[in-house]
Design an enzyme around this catalytic site. Structure first.
Site, PDB file in Angstrom:
ATOM      1  CG  LEU B  44      77.904 -29.359 -16.865  1.00 12.94           C
ATOM      2  CD1 LEU B  44      77.033 -29.356 -15.255  1.00 12.94           C
ATOM      3  CD2 LEU B  44      79.099 -30.097 -16.440  1.00 12.94           C
ATOM      4  CG  HIS B 267      70.977 -15.678  -9.406  1.00  9.85           C
ATOM      5  ND1 HIS B 267      71.516 -15.492  -8.124  1.00  9.85           N
ATOM      6  CD2 HIS B 267      71.432 -17.061  -9.365  1.00  9.85           C
ATOM      7  CE1 HIS B 267      72.104 -16.331  -7.415  1.00  9.85           C
ATOM      8  NE2 HIS B 267      72.026 -17.477  -8.097  1.00  9.85           N
ATOM      9  CB  SER B 285      77.713 -18.877  -5.321  1.00  7.69           C
ATOM     10  OG  SER B 285      76.911 -19.982  -4.861  1.00  7.69           O
ATOM     11  NE  ARG B 338      69.356 -19.807  -7.908  1.00 12.19           N
ATOM     12  CZ  ARG B 338      70.145 -20.296  -8.709  1.00 12.19           C
ATOM     13  NH1 ARG B 338      69.898 -20.473  -9.732  1.00 12.19           N
ATOM     14  NH2 ARG B 338      71.226 -21.024  -8.127  1.00 12.19           N
TER      15      ARG B 338
END
Lengths: 247, 646
Positions: B44, B267, B285, B338
């Site tokens: 990105l 995570h 996710s 998280r």
């Protein structure tokens, strides 16, 4: 489980390749297919043989880098998955597994099981985008887009560019791949503006790069890891015909 | 004491970016054509930056190790991207996104950068929609939002569970358009091997063509590293197999500082480890925590029975379950950040309540399916459920998912100033590769935001401020300039050395050993003794590597073992720096948890008086300790508080 692996070995793009057979033992059914190949490669390294080259990266079914024709099927004996998501529980102890690279004129072999898919990039470079620059665009909620159209565009947009559709097609046609982008953008008002130009440019590039024509066998839809429907090819054909008729 | 100038513009935090843009240097269109920019990485940040530079008229060269720019690991981001649009009218604003991000980062991020990030977040959504990114929509045709950890508003835009893919394909489309226009030259299957510095400024890179093995020099008036994080140092992580820290590490060894390398995100919701042959971990996710509830059995006997297969999770009644996040953090519940969720899972498993192998907890959709119906859950998370079922061979609509924390993201990275320039003039770092916006912990759906902010809306401005003074610098002939010739020779010598060892150990075996050292000592919980042990062990393992590694084949052909060896050689150095950084930071902050520094309830305890700074490490030589530079963090728009999600 113990397995016999028949893998395609080819030194480089210009050399002639052949199948080699390897034995591999004690593979657990919870391993992924690529983890099985990792184990095989460690075994080959220990024996002083060069490991088998294969493409892979994210190992979660989204980057589109892994390929492999396994026992005669793109991405192996399961549906709607990539090779990296294939697990060894799909095989039995004593099986022989044949592994080949994608076979298509559009995707020449680089080494062993790796192929060159830059043709896909070239097709998209020809027009697989909306021609807007960064900045100066309207507010995201300025245009309402129907949920149904938007969801259908998303279905097409989930293409990961792996090449399974081409590899599995008897004509090596890239129509499903091209259709995904053309259809996604044709369904959205942002993409409609240059829809005609896009369809023509992408089809022309696909033809130049040596991909075959579509004869509606539907094999691509069956082997597509994202389960993308060939109805998008129908929309591509419509876009292309309308664009050509206007010439 | 400090050599660091973060170049934060004058004015109130809300005015800084406008002030900067109003006074920065620009390059006129005719001069842009004379200036070359190198971008390494096509995720990105890199993809968006390269496309935007091309649109502006610069000559751009882009590099990626994958076979196509579309494969960059940004593609794997699932849940979404944050923006302060406040479309749901639930109380969001630029300030609140800024506030949540700084708080989520445990007050260890640079205020001015984060505020700018929140400001441009809205432009990103507009840009992506204009590109044809098919974000989720409501029946009325407008964009849908969902919530993510660490926020009490719904500000996350998403495209099913494939948001990263859709955003990356948007940036890739923009990049393709520029490649077609001839402003961008793409080099795929090419890995950066070194940065070239001439007269104190970054002037190019050395690359290795991964198919032919050719080593080549490339000139650029400026160089952007958008090469992602170094989570793969741990061997097992959610990163792609090829993700690596080498570009950042080469920059470090050429004089760019590494900032906060110990800040690693673990995570909470990944599929647990299944065995020794495992090659990577798969993320489920964070968006699942919108509807999924996390629990373990309330009674330890039930945990034991489940582990031994005598009991199924569906056999337990509500009263027999401990929804420990809802219990400990009633205000945020299952949507705590998280770092907090990961530590809570580890706490339960360490106490013996884990399920599966003992290193797992449940993520349960039973009540959501009862409340909303299976169809709606399928629509929201179908692809994630399918992914889970393929890997684990269990149906998460019927039985709860098993999850456990895993290495996911590195908040630390190359030190950059407000302009995203590193301590080497002309060298920039963007996206996960830099350290700037997430402090000690990143909130969900903020990585995509930062990558695109850097690429579309920050670098295209700030790089011009530097290049405005470079318009008289002619392009260099890389075959004649000494620094390029030397750098190339050094790369070749480095590769020859690796090829010549021909020892008895494979690259992966050493990488796995490094991973174990890191996970055990520099993972979710750290202490002085463990970190000191890690430093010793890594140093010994590095020696072992340079004595015993085995790389077959040749350097002048496609050689996957050589690629891995190059990356692991750097991980073996970076790992030690991470441990050193973690050892020096005598506090707990975000993802960095020192067991010596916790509250009675086991929460992270910061030491603001002594550690409210960015630790930027300067390379001083292979056998010399790195030098620590401190960038004090000043909070003017936010009151620094104890982070509380209760």
């Amino acid at each position: 489980m113990d397995l016999k692996i028949k893998a395609w070995r080819q030194k480089d793009a210009t050399s002639k390749g052949q199948f080699e057979e390897y034995q591999i033992a004690n593979i657990t059914e919870d391993s992924s297919f690529l983890e099985m190949l990792d184990v095989l490669n460690e075994q080959l390294l220990a024996q002083g043989t060069e490991p088998i080259a294969f493409d892979h990266d994210c190992r979660e079914g989204i980057c589109g880098m892994c390929s492999l024709y396994i026992n005669g099927r793109a991405h192996g004996p399961d549906t709607e998955i990539t090779t990296c998501q294939l697990h060894m529980r799909k095989f039995k102890d004593g099986d022989t597994i044949t592994i080949e690279p994608w076979r298509s004129g559009g995707f020449p072999v680089i080494k062993d099981l790796m192929v060159d898919r830059t043709a896909y990039d070239k097709i998209l470079q020809a027009g697989g985008y909306v021609s807007v620059n960064t900045g100066g665009v309207p507010d995201a909620n300025a245009i309402a887009i129907g949920k149904i159209e938007s969801d259908e565009a998303m279905d097409a947009a989930t293409c990961i560019g792996c090449g399974a559709c081409v590899a599995t097609c008897k004509n090596s046609s890239a129509m499903l791949f091209v259709a995904n982008k053309v259809s996604q953008l044709a369904l959205l008002p942002q993409g409609k503006v240059e829809g005609a130009r896009r369809a023509k440019a992408m089809i022309a590039t696909m033809d130049e790069l040596g991909f075959g024509n579509c004869t509606n066998t539907g094999a691509c839809e069956i082997e597509c890891p994202k389960g993308i429907s060939i109805s998008h090819i129908a929309r591509l054909n419509r876009e292309f015909l309308c664009a050509s008729a206007r010439d | 004491m400090t050599k660091l100038d973060s170049k934060i513009p004058e004015g109130l935090v809300a005015e800084k970016w406008d002030n900067y843009k109003a006074h920065q240097g620009l390059v006129n269109p005719a001069n842009k054509r004379k200036l070359d920019i190198i971008v390494v990485g096509t995720g990105l940040a890199g993809g968006a930056a390269a496309a935007s530079f091309g649109e502006l008229g610069f000559k751009v060269k882009v590099f990626c190790y994958q076979d196509s720019p579309r494969r960059a690991h940004s593609i794997a981001a699932q849940g979404g991207i944050n923006a302060a649009k406040n479309y749901p009218n639930d109380g969001d604003s630029i300030y609140r996104l800024f506030y949540d991000t700084v708080k989520g980062g445990d007050y260890r991020a640079r205020e001015a950068n984060v505020y700018r990030l929140a400001q441009v977040s809205n432009d990103i959504i507009d840009q992506c929609v204009a590109q044809g990114v098919p974000f989720a929509r409501e029946y009325g045709g407008l964009l849908a939002n969902r919530s993510f950890g660490g926020a009490q508003v719904s500000r996350t835009f998403y495209a099913r569970g494939q948001t990263g893919q859709q955003l990356l394909l948007g940036a890739y489309g923009a990049l393709n358009r520029q490649i077609h226009a001839g402003t961008v030259e793409m080099h795929n299957r090419t890995e950066m091997m070194d940065v070239v510095v001439v007269d104190g400024k970054a002037r190019g890179i050395i690359t290795r063509n991964l198919i032919t093995g050719e080593i080549k020099a490339h000139f650029g008036h400026a160089v952007v590293l958008a090469t992602g994080g170094y989570g793969n140092l741990f061997f097992l992580s959610t990163n792609a197999m090829g993700s690596n820290g080498s570009a950042a590490w080469k920059a470090y060894k050429k004089g760019a500082y590494m900032a906060n390398p110990c800040y690693v995100q673990i995570h909470p919701t990944c599929i647990p480890v299944h065995g020794d042959f495992q090659s990577k971990l798969t993320l489920m996710s964070e968006s699942l925590r919108n509807d999924g509830r996390i629990w373990v059995p309330k009674n330890i006997e039930d945990s034991v029975a489940i582990r031994e297969g005598r009991l199924k999770p569906t056999d337990l009644t509500e009263e027999q379950r401990d929804y420990y996040l809802e219990r400990r953090y009633p205000a945020f519940g299952n949507l705590v950040p998280r770092d907090v969720a990961s530590r809570a899972a580890k706490e339960r498993c360490d106490a013996g309540f884990g399920v599966g192998t003992g290193q797992a907890v449940y993520l349960d959709f039973k009540s959501a399916i009862e409340r909303l119906g299976e169809d709606l859950i399928r629509e929201r998370y179908g692809n994630l459920f399918q992914m889970y079922e393929k890997i684990v061979d269990e149906n998460p609509y019927k039985t709860p998912m098993m999850i456990y924390p895993a290495i996911h993201y590195t908040m630390g990275g190359i030190w950059v100033d407000y302009e995203l320039m590193t301590s080497i003039p002309g060298l920039y770092a963007a996206g996960e590769a830099n350290f700037s916006d997430h402090g000690a912990n990143r909130l969900g759906a903020s990585a995509l935001m930062q990558g695109l902010a850097d690429g579309y809306f920050v670098l295209p401005f700030t790089i011009q401020n530097y290049l405005a003074d470079e318009i008289h610098t002619p392009r260099m002939n890389v075959d004649e300039v000494k620094e390029f010739i030397d750098a190339k020779a050094n790369v070749i010598a480095h590769i020859d050395k690796l090829m010549s060892i021909q020892g008895s150990r494979t690259v992966d075996s050493i990488h796995k050993e490094l991973g174990h050292i890191m996970w055990d000592n520099v993972g979710m919980a750290r202490n002085k003794k463990g970190l000191e042990t890690a430093i010793e062990k890594i140093s010994a393992l590095r020696k072992e590597f340079w004595k015993e590694v085995k790389v077959p084949g040749t350097a002048d052909s496609l050689n996957i073992e050589l690629e891995k060896a190059n990356r692991v050689a750097d991980f073996l150095e970076l790992g030690e720096l991470m441990a050193r950084d973690a050892l020096h930071r005598e506090e707990s902050a975000g993802g960095h948890f020192r067991e010596e520094h916790q509250t009675e309830e086991g929460e992270a305890k910061r030491d603001d008086a002594n550690f409210t700074y960015v630790a930027a490490w300067e390379y001083k030589g292979d056998d010399v300790a790195p030098e620590l530079h401190k960038e004090e963090l000043k909070y003017e728009a936010i009151e620094v508080k104890v982070r509380n999600y209760k």
